[in-house]
Design a protein around this motif. Structure first.
Motif, PDB file in Angstrom:
ATOM      1  N   LEU A   1     -19.903  -1.369  31.870  1.00  0.00           N
ATOM      2  CA  LEU A   1     -20.985  -0.765  31.089  1.00  0.00           C
ATOM      3  C   LEU A   1     -20.592   0.638  30.620  1.00  0.00           C
ATOM      4  CD1 LEU A   1     -24.280  -1.731  32.965  1.00  0.00           C
ATOM      5  CD2 LEU A   1     -23.158  -2.845  31.050  1.00  0.00           C
ATOM      6  N   ALA A   2     -20.112   1.453  31.576  1.00  0.00           N
ATOM      7  CA  ALA A   2     -19.741   2.820  31.216  1.00  0.00           C
ATOM      8  C   ALA A   2     -18.628   2.789  30.171  1.00  0.00           C
ATOM      9  CB  ALA A   2     -19.288   3.584  32.458  1.00  0.00           C
TER      10      ALA A   2
ATOM     11  N   PHE B   1     -19.987   1.994  26.673  1.00  0.00           N
ATOM     12  CA  PHE B   1     -20.688   3.090  26.003  1.00  0.00           C
ATOM     13  C   PHE B   1     -19.737   4.217  25.625  1.00  0.00           C
ATOM     14  CE2 PHE B   1     -24.467   1.038  27.701  1.00  0.00           C
ATOM     15  CZ  PHE B   1     -25.248   1.063  26.566  1.00  0.00           C
ATOM     16  N   ILE B   2     -18.723   4.465  26.481  1.00  0.00           N
ATOM     17  CA  ILE B   2     -17.776   5.533  26.147  1.00  0.00           C
ATOM     18  C   ILE B   2     -17.005   5.151  24.890  1.00  0.00           C
ATOM     19  CG2 ILE B   2     -15.657   6.668  26.922  1.00  0.00           C
ATOM     20  CD1 ILE B   2     -16.845   6.634  29.741  1.00  0.00           C
TER      21      ILE B   2
ATOM     22  N   GLU C   1     -18.013  15.036  29.447  1.00  0.00           N
ATOM     23  CA  GLU C   1     -17.972  14.029  28.382  1.00  0.00           C
ATOM     24  C   GLU C   1     -18.399  12.660  28.897  1.00  0.00           C
ATOM     25  OE1 GLU C   1     -17.903  14.793  25.372  1.00  0.00           O
ATOM     26  OE2 GLU C   1     -17.398  16.883  25.749  1.00  0.00           O
ATOM     27  N   PHE C   2     -18.046  12.350  30.154  1.00  0.00           N
ATOM     28  CA  PHE C   2     -18.485  11.077  30.724  1.00  0.00           C
ATOM     29  C   PHE C   2     -19.999  11.015  30.775  1.00  0.00           C
ATOM     30  CE2 PHE C   2     -19.898   8.566  34.361  1.00  0.00           C
ATOM     31  CZ  PHE C   2     -19.284   7.352  34.097  1.00  0.00           C
TER      32      PHE C   2
ATOM     33  N   ALA D   1     -21.584  10.575  27.388  1.00  0.00           N
ATOM     34  CA  ALA D   1     -21.327   9.355  26.629  1.00  0.00           C
ATOM     35  C   ALA D   1     -22.106   8.167  27.181  1.00  0.00           C
ATOM     36  CB  ALA D   1     -19.835   9.038  26.624  1.00  0.00           C
ATOM     37  N   VAL D   2     -22.470   8.234  28.473  1.00  0.00           N
ATOM     38  CA  VAL D   2     -23.088   7.081  29.124  1.00  0.00           C
ATOM     39  C   VAL D   2     -24.601   7.273  29.150  1.00  0.00           C
ATOM     40  CG1 VAL D   2     -23.230   5.863  31.311  1.00  0.00           C
ATOM     41  CG2 VAL D   2     -21.043   6.677  30.494  1.00  0.00           C
ATOM     42  N   PRO D   3     -25.390   6.225  28.855  1.00  0.00           N
ATOM     43  CA  PRO D   3     -26.848   6.383  28.885  1.00  0.00           C
ATOM     44  C   PRO D   3     -27.348   6.665  30.298  1.00  0.00           C
ATOM     45  CG  PRO D   3     -26.225   4.237  27.965  1.00  0.00           C
ATOM     46  CD  PRO D   3     -24.982   4.872  28.463  1.00  0.00           C
ATOM     47  N   LEU D   4     -28.478   7.379  30.376  1.00  0.00           N
ATOM     48  CA  LEU D   4     -29.053   7.725  31.675  1.00  0.00           C
ATOM     49  C   LEU D   4     -29.355   6.476  32.502  1.00  0.00           C
ATOM     50  CD1 LEU D   4     -30.135   9.861  33.569  1.00  0.00           C
ATOM     51  CD2 LEU D   4     -32.288   9.798  32.376  1.00  0.00           C
TER      52      LEU D   4
ATOM     53  N   MET E   1     -25.997   3.342  38.530  1.00  0.00           N
ATOM     54  CA  MET E   1     -24.853   3.715  39.365  1.00  0.00           C
ATOM     55  C   MET E   1     -25.354   4.367  40.637  1.00  0.00           C
ATOM     56  SD  MET E   1     -22.081   5.301  36.818  1.00  0.00           S
ATOM     57  CE  MET E   1     -21.100   4.285  35.745  1.00  0.00           C
TER      58      MET E   1
ATOM     59  N   SER F   1     -19.402   5.316  21.866  1.00  0.00           N
ATOM     60  CA  SER F   1     -19.746   6.700  21.517  1.00  0.00           C
ATOM     61  C   SER F   1     -18.573   7.410  20.868  1.00  0.00           C
ATOM     62  CB  SER F   1     -20.148   7.486  22.764  1.00  0.00           C
ATOM     63  OG  SER F   1     -21.329   6.999  23.292  1.00  0.00           O
TER      64      SER F   1
ATOM     65  N   LYS G   1     -27.375   4.865  22.788  1.00  0.00           N
ATOM     66  CA  LYS G   1     -27.639   4.988  24.224  1.00  0.00           C
ATOM     67  C   LYS G   1     -29.074   4.590  24.557  1.00  0.00           C
ATOM     68  CE  LYS G   1     -25.970   9.235  24.658  1.00  0.00           C
ATOM     69  NZ  LYS G   1     -25.786  10.443  25.472  1.00  0.00           N
TER      70      LYS G   1
ATOM     71  N   VAL H   1     -27.674   3.779  32.769  1.00  0.00           N
ATOM     72  CA  VAL H   1     -26.465   3.352  33.476  1.00  0.00           C
ATOM     73  C   VAL H   1     -26.176   4.308  34.629  1.00  0.00           C
ATOM     74  CG1 VAL H   1     -24.001   2.956  33.236  1.00  0.00           C
ATOM     75  CG2 VAL H   1     -25.545   2.195  31.448  1.00  0.00           C
TER      76      VAL H   1
END
Lengths: 374, 375
Positions: free
Chosen positions: B348-349, B352-353, A208-209, A212-215, A221, B356, B314, A217
């Motif tokens: 940031l994460a 978006f979480i 799910e993480f 939910a996070v765009p590529l 990372m 979403s 996203k 980001v």
């Protein structure tokens, strides 16, 4: 009884002729009502104008190379040229395709691309869908790595900071998918089972993480945070870091597709496996996964298409893939301002790969549906 | 064999404890390594940087923002607003285009069907990043404001898109109110049924007439702020920067193709018996689609469409490539100014979480309202 039976035999008649005349086709498919007539005529006019403008720009008015008096980039910038400047593609073709790979050695990335395309061509043959396919993948991918890196068999070593262009796009998507596949199976099985709730929770969290996070980001990372997580003397190249990010990101999406396949297997199969007193590993390996993976192959191909397109995003962390190569070609002061032509060319390369894969996926889906129905 | 004799409950617990210990140990190792690494670079961990003033100015701040005074947190908030602005614009525009394309794919007219299919296949097989770069290159190749001709009050230039907007004028409030009241009255009459009912066209025309009435009575023309060319600049109207215009247009064109295929699939998934039943009842075509087919199709399409909408949110982060400052772009700036890599990435994460999950929660709610329940 004989009253109910026909006394005479009826002659077999030929199937009705379904072919239509051109006139019928025109009336039935294009001009079947006032609204349709208006729509067809309007669309015809619009398409004709668009096609003419495009032809004018892309061919008639275009510059393909140097003229007698001007070199190529001057010809493109001349006052009276309004059309496309395809000369930029000619000049920058090797940069767009192979990046900064040593010029004399560019047959190696070229051959690596051919190998990877051949690998796709083999993988879409249904006759080859057996465990040996995994072996074929390993052989091809090792060959690709040897070609790109060199250092053995008399090949000059080339560091992965010099790789670029199409081979990097292909490597990221192919290796990314190849490495993501086992991880995805593990994630899907961990999410599906009920015996180890902690493992299940961990798998759900990872999937799910990543979803939910765009590529972008995730890539940031990998390029900014991963070096902090590892001891300072561990040298992990940028390409490898991005590949790791890609693998984990892709595995999450792939895991959901595979889980769909696991859920589609009738419970009777699980019960039959345990009735034969197969262990969990045996029943998964020999009974469940072969069926589940077969069902979801169209889904896997679709994920791969998405993956292939998503590799373009590595441009934000400075990996030299096809997209970055296109950007770099436009950044040359000699060719500044001709971005449209270069991006169209790069887009065409992506299109050829994605379109043929999506055609394959659509045909496969039809075939599998027909097999299930019969 | 000793293992096998233990009750399976204990074995399960043991295995879980092992996994937990492994994960815990590797996390602790990562924390130890990271801590040492950060200390050696002289970086303080923690979220204190959020309240410190931002060092870099913002290019597309949605509100007044001064570098050196306003905090990093406010900069990130500006980015979040920009992300949501792109997403909202794209979701609305792509839904309209996607609906048109999806219905076009089902048209009886073969030319229309073919054109829509051609467009969809051409656009969706190319990475969205290529579309964004291409759109940006196209916008920059447009004529300068001085050389461009206004179309319906709009200006399309290489400095961005300029649209006419209503000015702040009390008469607009009266005009809007009269339009809404008229529309509601007509809808109420239609709902009661019987006697005279306004068709869609009449309803729209009457509403527009009701909105125009206050302006006619006051004898003035509607107050609009129309973009005016002034030297190298454009004054008045609503302006979209070239970057915003490029990202919105590119994401709209790209997302619409996926929405179109979802809508087409959903309409085709309505069983043929439903069409045949409406024919047996001799319902007119518009009624059939409005009250029989679309309500069933929307329930099929909604989950897939909400996935696409989350994809839009996203994908809006790709604006970073053409330098539009949404949350990822600003996060990057803050990261380079402060060096707080882990914390910025966590923000940031987290953003978006939350967005979403919030969005999919909202769509689940709508889905639950729409669904018929299990039958």
């Amino acid at each position: 009884m004989s009253r109910y039976l026909a006394a005479t035999e009826t002659d077999a008649r030929p199937a009705p002729d379904r072919r239509r005349t051109l006139r019928q086709i025109l009336i039935e498919d294009f001009f079947y009502g006032p609204g349709a007539i208006l729509c067809t005529l309007l669309l015809c006019a619009l398409l004709a104008i668009a096609a003419w403008k495009l032809l004018d720009w892309a061919l008639l008015d275009a510059v393909f190379g140097p003229t007698e008096t001007l070199d190529a980039s001057q010809a493109c910038r001349a006052e009276d040229t309004e059309g496309a400047c395809w000369a930029v593609i000619g000049d920058k073709l090797r940069l767009i395709l192979f990046g900064l790979y040593p010029y004399d050695l560019q047959w190696r990335p070229g051959l690596a691309c051919v190998l990877m395309i051949a690998l796709y061509a083999l993988s879409v043959q249904r006759a080859l869908w057996r465990p040996a396919l995994a072996g074929i993948w390993v052989v091809f991918l090792v060959a690709v790595l040897i070609l790109m890196r060199g250092g053995i068999a008399g090949l000059e070593p080339v560091g992965d900071d010099q790789w670029g262009g199409l081979p990097v796009t292909l490597i990221l998507s192919t290796f990314g998918l190849g490495l993501a596949f086992p991880v995805a199976i593990a994630l899907a099985l961990a999410r599906q089972q009920r015996r180890f709730p902690m493992l299940q929770a961990a798998s759900v969290g990872v999937i799910e993480f990543a979803r939910a996070v765009p590529l972008v980001v995730v890539l940031f990372m990998a390029s900014v945070m991963l070096p902090l997580f590892l001891p300072a003397d561990w040298q992990v190249s940028k390409l490898l870091r991005v590949l790791i990010a890609f693998t984990l990101f892709g595995a999450a999406y792939l895991a959901e597709v595979i889980r769909g396949g696991l859920q589609a297997i009738p419970p009777g199969q699980y019960e039959a496996a345990s009735a034969l007193s197969l262990t969990y590993a045996q029943s998964m390996r020999d009974v469940i996964l072969p069926q589940a993976l077969r069902i979801v192959i169209p889904g896997i191909v679709n994920i791969f298409i998405g993956f292939f397109k998503a590799t373009a995003i590595v441009v934000v962390v400075g990996i030299f893939d096809l997209m970055t190569a296109a950007k770099r070609a436009v950044a040359d002061p000699l060719w500044q301002g001709f971005g449209i032509e270069v991006y169209l060319f790069a887009g065409l390369i992506y299109f050829v790969f994605c379109f043929s894969l999506s055609r394959f996926s659509a045909r496969l889906e039809r075939d599998l549906a027909r097999d299930r129905a019969s | 064999m000793a293992m096998a004799k233990l009750p399976s409950r204990w074995r399960t617990a043991g295995a879980q404890a092992l996994v937990f210990a492994l994960v815990g140990l590797s996390l602790m190792w990562i924390f130890a390594v990271t801590g040492a690494e950060l200390r050696s670079r002289g970086i303080e961990t923690g979220f204190a940087f959020l309240t410190e003033p931002a060092r870099t100015a913002l290019a597309n701040a949605p509100f007044a923002f001064t570098a050196g005074e306003d905090s990093n947190a406010l900069a990130l908030l500006a980015g979040a607003v920009n992300t949501l602005k792109i997403s909202a614009l794209v979701i609305v525009l792509a839904s309209l285009l996607g609906l048109g394309l999806g219905l076009g794919r089902l048209s009886r007219n073969r030319l229309l069907r073919g054109t829509c299919l051609f467009y969809i296949e051409m656009v969706r097989n190319v990475p969205v990043l290529i579309h964004i770069s291409l759109c940006y290159a196209l916008v920059l190749a447009l004529p300068a404001p001085r050389e461009s001709q206004p179309v319906l009050g709009m200006l399309v230039t290489n400095r961005g898109l300029f649209l006419p907007t209503p000015t702040a004028e009390p008469l607009w409030l009266i005009s809007g109110a009269s339009g809404i009241v008229t529309c509601l009255i007509l809808l109420a009459i239609r709902r009661r049924g019987g006697g005279w009912m306004a068709g869609n066209l009449v309803l729209t025309l009457l509403t527009i007439a009701a909105m125009a009435l206050p302006w006619l009575l006051s004898g003035r023309s509607p107050a609009m702020s129309v973009p005016q060319i002034a030297g190298f600049r454009v004054n008045g109207g609503l302006s979209l920067s070239p970057e915003l215009a490029a990202i919105v247009v590119a994401l709209t064109l790209y997302t619409a193709t996926f929405l179109a295929e979802i809508i087409r699939g959903a309409i085709q998934s309505v069983p043929r018996g439903q069409w045949e039943a409406t024919m047996a009842l001799a319902l007119p075509g518009g009624t059939v689609r409005r009250s029989v087919i679309y309500p069933q199709a929307i329930r099929v399409a909604l989950p897939a469409m909400s996935n696409e909408y989350i994809g839009v949110i996203k994908n809006s982060s790709l604006a970073v490539v053409i330098g539009y400052q949404e949350i990822v772009g600003i996060g990057n700036t803050v990261l380079f100014d402060t060096g707080q890599a882990v914390e910025v990435m966590a923000v940031l994460a987290g953003f978006f979480i939350v967005v979403s999950l919030g969005f999919s929660g909202l769509m689940n709610l709508i889905n639950a309202r729409l669904s018929w329940g299990d039958r």
